[in-house]
Design a protein around this motif. Structure first.
Motif, PDB file in Angstrom:
ATOM      1  N   TRP A 176      26.299   6.671 -13.965  1.00  0.00           N
ATOM      2  CA  TRP A 176      27.279   5.915 -13.170  1.00  0.00           C
ATOM      3  C   TRP A 176      27.143   4.413 -13.368  1.00  0.00           C
ATOM      4  CZ3 TRP A 176      30.643   9.335 -12.043  1.00  0.00           C
ATOM      5  CH2 TRP A 176      30.295  10.614 -11.598  1.00  0.00           C
ATOM      6  N   GLN A 177      26.212   4.022 -14.254  1.00  0.00           N
ATOM      7  CA  GLN A 177      25.989   2.605 -14.588  1.00  0.00           C
ATOM      8  C   GLN A 177      25.636   1.787 -13.348  1.00  0.00           C
ATOM      9  OE1 GLN A 177      29.447   1.360 -16.897  1.00  0.00           O
ATOM     10  NE2 GLN A 177      28.619   2.308 -18.736  1.00  0.00           N
ATOM     11  N   LEU A 178      24.629   2.275 -12.638  1.00  0.00           N
ATOM     12  CA  LEU A 178      24.125   1.595 -11.451  1.00  0.00           C
ATOM     13  C   LEU A 178      22.889   0.777 -11.811  1.00  0.00           C
ATOM     14  CD1 LEU A 178      24.163   4.701  -9.058  1.00  0.00           C
ATOM     15  CD2 LEU A 178      25.999   3.019  -9.341  1.00  0.00           C
ATOM     16  N   ASN A 179      22.694  -0.320 -11.121  1.00  0.00           N
ATOM     17  CA  ASN A 179      21.483  -1.118 -11.309  1.00  0.00           C
ATOM     18  C   ASN A 179      20.407  -0.638 -10.328  1.00  0.00           C
ATOM     19  OD1 ASN A 179      19.827  -3.213 -12.365  1.00  0.00           O
ATOM     20  ND2 ASN A 179      20.310  -4.471 -10.584  1.00  0.00           N
ATOM     21  N   SER A 180      20.124   0.654 -10.394  1.00  0.00           N
ATOM     22  CA  SER A 180      19.159   1.256  -9.476  1.00  0.00           C
ATOM     23  C   SER A 180      18.593   2.498 -10.157  1.00  0.00           C
ATOM     24  CB  SER A 180      19.831   1.604  -8.131  1.00  0.00           C
ATOM     25  OG  SER A 180      20.885   2.533  -8.324  1.00  0.00           O
ATOM     26  N   GLY A 181      17.963   3.364  -9.373  1.00  0.00           N
ATOM     27  CA  GLY A 181      17.453   4.614  -9.931  1.00  0.00           C
ATOM     28  C   GLY A 181      16.028   4.570 -10.404  1.00  0.00           C
ATOM     29  N   GLY A 182      15.343   3.456 -10.183  1.00  0.00           N
ATOM     30  CA  GLY A 182      13.949   3.355 -10.590  1.00  0.00           C
ATOM     31  C   GLY A 182      13.235   2.296  -9.770  1.00  0.00           C
ATOM     32  N   ILE A 183      11.917   2.271  -9.890  1.00  0.00           N
ATOM     33  CA  ILE A 183      11.125   1.224  -9.234  1.00  0.00           C
ATOM     34  C   ILE A 183      10.629   0.309 -10.338  1.00  0.00           C
ATOM     35  CG2 ILE A 183       9.213   0.722  -7.654  1.00  0.00           C
ATOM     36  CD1 ILE A 183       9.495   3.520  -6.541  1.00  0.00           C
ATOM     37  N   ILE A 184      11.492  -0.616 -10.712  1.00  0.00           N
ATOM     38  CA  ILE A 184      11.275  -1.506 -11.848  1.00  0.00           C
ATOM     39  C   ILE A 184      11.745  -2.896 -11.448  1.00  0.00           C
ATOM     40  CG2 ILE A 184      11.890  -1.978 -14.269  1.00  0.00           C
ATOM     41  CD1 ILE A 184      12.523   1.014 -14.558  1.00  0.00           C
ATOM     42  N   GLU A 185      10.975  -3.897 -11.823  1.00  0.00           N
ATOM     43  CA  GLU A 185      11.357  -5.269 -11.502  1.00  0.00           C
ATOM     44  C   GLU A 185      12.735  -5.578 -12.079  1.00  0.00           C
ATOM     45  OE1 GLU A 185       8.216  -7.801 -12.829  1.00  0.00           O
ATOM     46  OE2 GLU A 185       6.714  -6.878 -11.503  1.00  0.00           O
ATOM     47  N   GLY A 186      13.600  -6.148 -11.240  1.00  0.00           N
ATOM     48  CA  GLY A 186      14.944  -6.496 -11.662  1.00  0.00           C
ATOM     49  C   GLY A 186      16.006  -5.519 -11.194  1.00  0.00           C
ATOM     50  N   GLY A 234      17.698  -8.903  -2.655  1.00  0.00           N
ATOM     51  CA  GLY A 234      18.204  -7.550  -2.827  1.00  0.00           C
ATOM     52  C   GLY A 234      17.657  -6.791  -4.024  1.00  0.00           C
ATOM     53  N   LYS A 235      16.727  -7.402  -4.758  1.00  0.00           N
ATOM     54  CA  LYS A 235      16.180  -6.752  -5.954  1.00  0.00           C
ATOM     55  C   LYS A 235      14.653  -6.665  -5.882  1.00  0.00           C
ATOM     56  CE  LYS A 235      19.935  -8.095  -9.061  1.00  0.00           C
ATOM     57  NZ  LYS A 235      20.301  -8.753 -10.336  1.00  0.00           N
ATOM     58  N   ILE A 236      14.114  -5.784  -6.701  1.00  0.00           N
ATOM     59  CA  ILE A 236      12.659  -5.670  -6.807  1.00  0.00           C
ATOM     60  C   ILE A 236      12.162  -6.849  -7.640  1.00  0.00           C
ATOM     61  CG2 ILE A 236      10.753  -4.263  -7.659  1.00  0.00           C
ATOM     62  CD1 ILE A 236      12.617  -1.809  -7.294  1.00  0.00           C
ATOM     63  N   ALA A 237      11.398  -7.729  -7.024  1.00  0.00           N
ATOM     64  CA  ALA A 237      10.967  -8.949  -7.691  1.00  0.00           C
ATOM     65  C   ALA A 237       9.605  -8.811  -8.362  1.00  0.00           C
ATOM     66  CB  ALA A 237      10.920 -10.109  -6.688  1.00  0.00           C
ATOM     67  N   GLU A 238       8.724  -7.990  -7.763  1.00  0.00           N
ATOM     68  CA  GLU A 238       7.371  -7.890  -8.311  1.00  0.00           C
ATOM     69  C   GLU A 238       6.710  -6.613  -7.808  1.00  0.00           C
ATOM     70  OE1 GLU A 238       3.286 -10.613  -8.626  1.00  0.00           O
ATOM     71  OE2 GLU A 238       4.816 -11.090  -7.125  1.00  0.00           O
ATOM     72  N   ASN A 291       0.813  -1.219   0.000  1.00  0.00           N
ATOM     73  CA  ASN A 291       0.000   0.000   0.000  1.00  0.00           C
ATOM     74  C   ASN A 291       0.850   1.275   0.000  1.00  0.00           C
ATOM     75  OD1 ASN A 291      -2.620   1.226   0.001  1.00  0.00           O
ATOM     76  ND2 ASN A 291      -2.349   1.739   2.169  1.00  0.00           N
ATOM     77  N   VAL A 292       1.766   1.345  -0.956  1.00  0.00           N
ATOM     78  CA  VAL A 292       2.587   2.549  -1.111  1.00  0.00           C
ATOM     79  C   VAL A 292       2.307   3.174  -2.476  1.00  0.00           C
ATOM     80  CG1 VAL A 292       4.449   1.942   0.470  1.00  0.00           C
ATOM     81  CG2 VAL A 292       4.531   1.093  -1.884  1.00  0.00           C
ATOM     82  N   ASN A 293       2.281   4.491  -2.519  1.00  0.00           N
ATOM     83  CA  ASN A 293       2.030   5.206  -3.764  1.00  0.00           C
ATOM     84  C   ASN A 293       3.356   5.597  -4.417  1.00  0.00           C
ATOM     85  OD1 ASN A 293      -0.891   5.378  -3.700  1.00  0.00           O
ATOM     86  ND2 ASN A 293      -0.643   6.820  -2.011  1.00  0.00           N
ATOM     87  N   MET A 294       3.591   5.117  -5.635  1.00  0.00           N
ATOM     88  CA  MET A 294       4.784   5.539  -6.349  1.00  0.00           C
ATOM     89  C   MET A 294       4.641   7.003  -6.727  1.00  0.00           C
ATOM     90  SD  MET A 294       6.198   2.381  -8.663  1.00  0.00           S
ATOM     91  CE  MET A 294       4.804   2.180  -9.754  1.00  0.00           C
ATOM     92  N   VAL A 295       5.722   7.773  -6.600  1.00  0.00           N
ATOM     93  CA  VAL A 295       5.686   9.199  -6.924  1.00  0.00           C
ATOM     94  C   VAL A 295       5.192   9.381  -8.351  1.00  0.00           C
ATOM     95  CG1 VAL A 295       7.129  11.227  -7.353  1.00  0.00           C
ATOM     96  CG2 VAL A 295       7.490   9.861  -5.296  1.00  0.00           C
ATOM     97  N   GLY A 296       4.195  10.253  -8.505  1.00  0.00           N
ATOM     98  CA  GLY A 296       3.613  10.491  -9.819  1.00  0.00           C
ATOM     99  C   GLY A 296       2.379   9.663 -10.094  1.00  0.00           C
ATOM    100  N   SER A 297       2.020   8.761  -9.165  1.00  0.00           N
ATOM    101  CA  SER A 297       0.834   7.923  -9.335  1.00  0.00           C
ATOM    102  C   SER A 297       0.019   7.943  -8.058  1.00  0.00           C
ATOM    103  CB  SER A 297       1.233   6.487  -9.672  1.00  0.00           C
ATOM    104  OG  SER A 297       0.106   5.632  -9.639  1.00  0.00           O
ATOM    105  N   ASN A 298      -1.285   7.948  -8.197  1.00  0.00           N
ATOM    106  CA  ASN A 298      -2.169   7.928  -7.032  1.00  0.00           C
ATOM    107  C   ASN A 298      -2.697   6.533  -6.731  1.00  0.00           C
ATOM    108  OD1 ASN A 298      -2.016  10.719  -6.480  1.00  0.00           O
ATOM    109  ND2 ASN A 298      -3.500  11.143  -8.108  1.00  0.00           N
ATOM    110  N   LYS A 299      -2.201   5.535  -7.485  1.00  0.00           N
ATOM    111  CA  LYS A 299      -2.654   4.163  -7.262  1.00  0.00           C
ATOM    112  C   LYS A 299      -1.652   3.440  -6.363  1.00  0.00           C
ATOM    113  CE  LYS A 299      -5.136   3.662 -11.647  1.00  0.00           C
ATOM    114  NZ  LYS A 299      -5.251   2.879 -12.911  1.00  0.00           N
ATOM    115  N   PRO A 300      -2.108   2.953  -5.208  1.00  0.00           N
ATOM    116  CA  PRO A 300      -1.189   2.234  -4.320  1.00  0.00           C
ATOM    117  C   PRO A 300      -0.739   0.913  -4.937  1.00  0.00           C
ATOM    118  CG  PRO A 300      -3.436   2.097  -3.483  1.00  0.00           C
ATOM    119  CD  PRO A 300      -3.468   3.057  -4.637  1.00  0.00           C
ATOM    120  N   VAL A 301       0.506   0.551  -4.671  1.00  0.00           N
ATOM    121  CA  VAL A 301       1.053  -0.699  -5.181  1.00  0.00           C
ATOM    122  C   VAL A 301       1.670  -1.485  -4.030  1.00  0.00           C
ATOM    123  CG1 VAL A 301       1.544   0.290  -7.447  1.00  0.00           C
ATOM    124  CG2 VAL A 301       3.328   0.302  -5.686  1.00  0.00           C
ATOM    125  N   ASN A 302       1.981  -2.727  -4.327  1.00  0.00           N
ATOM    126  CA  ASN A 302       2.693  -3.593  -3.401  1.00  0.00           C
ATOM    127  C   ASN A 302       3.997  -4.002  -4.077  1.00  0.00           C
ATOM    128  OD1 ASN A 302       0.244  -3.912  -1.587  1.00  0.00           O
ATOM    129  ND2 ASN A 302      -0.522  -4.750  -3.516  1.00  0.00           N
TER     130      ASN A 302
END
Length: 389
Positions: A281-291, A22-26, A5-16
């Motif tokens: 900086w070629q990081l595997n981060s910087g977004g809320i995306i699976e993987g 150590g990674k975003i799986a789903e 039940n968290v809202n991603m910035v820019g969206s009003n729809k809560p997600v899980n």
């Protein structure tokens, strides 16, 4: 771990968000699809955004107060004035071992929700840091202060990694000319990431992979900042705080100042501390995306704020949880009832502007160790105790 039940910035729809290894799986809006595992946290009126990337800091310089009492023409003029007028202040801080100073620099960033900080200067030497201390660039101080910078710039062994260098930090002709000099002697056409670039022109910016904008530092030293609204047309713009020698410890104050200039759009400024920085900086981060790496910050949702207004209204006291590589590094007292008692082991209880937080590691011991060397060392937090279970 599951964040519900968290809202991603820019969206009003809560997600899980489910985190594994150590990674975003789903990411899903359907709560029923998420397994009911032990490590799960439910939020109410909360936003989630990628852990911030601070693209310029000097970790071992964050126990200094702001030093300087006028506007300067360039950084060399400031440096000379600094050593002439603030000898005692500088000596008081430098007597603290560099490793202790760097450890506090790490905490300074963590307390603001920064999960990656690009450290400029000598390697920090920190073992098992709580956030990503990025030191995988070829770090040169500047054209004026780096001895043998031409030879170092053209070191064939390092030609495959980007050069990270202060450049054009001034308002005079000398500051502009040193940019031309750097470009001229970049014989291997190495990727250049310039810091400050106040004196930079659009033509010069085309020769840089990216620029790190540090407006609070620029205004403090020079009463002027880079022409970012023009430079952004020719290169990437990242964001940095620099150290407390020239700015607040709190990156949210820096972002607020940057936003008031109007030199970047809200979206551009937002991405300068996540997606754009991670790409550079070629990081595997910087977004809320699976993987991607689970570098995430959950913060209180502000009343009557939506979209990016919500993000830019955030302060360190609003942070509910900071996660780095899937591990909790900081959480608010409000989360305490959802944590098993054994999970509190090794966290310090701290107070930040009256807000009770728990942070990984023995921050009280670090503060005490620093004050053994410098009793007047100032911190924005009060550290109470390390939880022992």
């Amino acid at each position: 771990m599951i964040l519900r039940n968290v809202n991603m910035v820019g969206s009003n729809k809560p997600v899980n968000i489910r985190i594994e290894h150590g990674k975003i799986a789903e990411i899903t809006i359907d709560s029923d699809r998420m397994p009911h595992e032990q490590n799960q946290f439910s939020f109410d009126k909360a936003i989630v955004f990628p852990g911030l990337v601070n693209s310029h800091d000097h970790l071992d310089f964050n126990l200094f107060p702001q030093l300087g009492n006028k506007s300067y023409n360039n950084y060399t003029e400031w440096g000379k004035h600094l050593h002439a007028e603030y000898h005692n202040e500088i000596a008081a801080v430098l007597q603290i071992p560099a490793l202790l100073r760097s450890e506090w620099g790490m905490y300074k960033n963590l307390l603001c929700g920064i999960t990656t900080v690009v450290n400029h200067g000598e390697r920090s030497g920190l073992k098992n840091p709580l956030i990503n201390i990025f030191e995988n660039s070829h770090c040169l101080h500047s054209v004026q202060f780096e001895k043998n910078w031409r030879r170092k710039l053209n070191n064939p062994v390092k030609k495959s990694i980007p050069v990270n260098i202060h450049i054009g930090e001034g308002i005079d002709a000398i500051s502009s000319e040193e940019i031309d000099l750097l470009i001229k002697f970049n014989l291997f056409r190495r990727k250049l990431v310039g810091v400050h670039a106040v004196a930079m022109s659009a033509k010069q910016a085309e020769k840089f992979e990216a620029l790190v904008w540090c407006p609070e530092s620029n205004y403090f030293l020079l009463n002027k900042t880079a022409d970012i609204n023009e430079l952004k047309k020719h290169t990437r713009i990242l964001f940095g705080t620099d150290s407390t020698l020239t700015g607040s410890w709190n990156i949210w104050e820096h972002l607020s100042l940057a936003r008031k200039t109007g030199l970047l759009s809200d979206e551009e400024l937002y991405h300068s501390v996540n997606k754009t920085a991670a790409s550079t900086w070629q990081l595997n981060s910087g977004g809320i995306i699976e993987g991607l790496a689970a570098d995430l910050v959950i913060a209180k949702q502000q009343e009557n704020q939506t979209g990016l207004n919500n993000f830019f209204s955030t302060t360190p006291t609003d942070l509910l949880m900071v996660i780095h590589n899937g591990g909790i590094r900081l959480f608010d007292k409000l989360i305490l009832p959802q944590l098993p008692e054994t999970d509190l082991k090794g966290f310090s209880q701290i107070y930040l502007d009256g807000a009770c937080k728990y942070v990984k590691g023995n921050l009280p011991a670090l503060i005490n160790n620093i004050r053994d060397y410098c009793p007047d060392a100032n911190f924005p937090v009060t550290a109470k105790e390390l939880v022992q279970i």
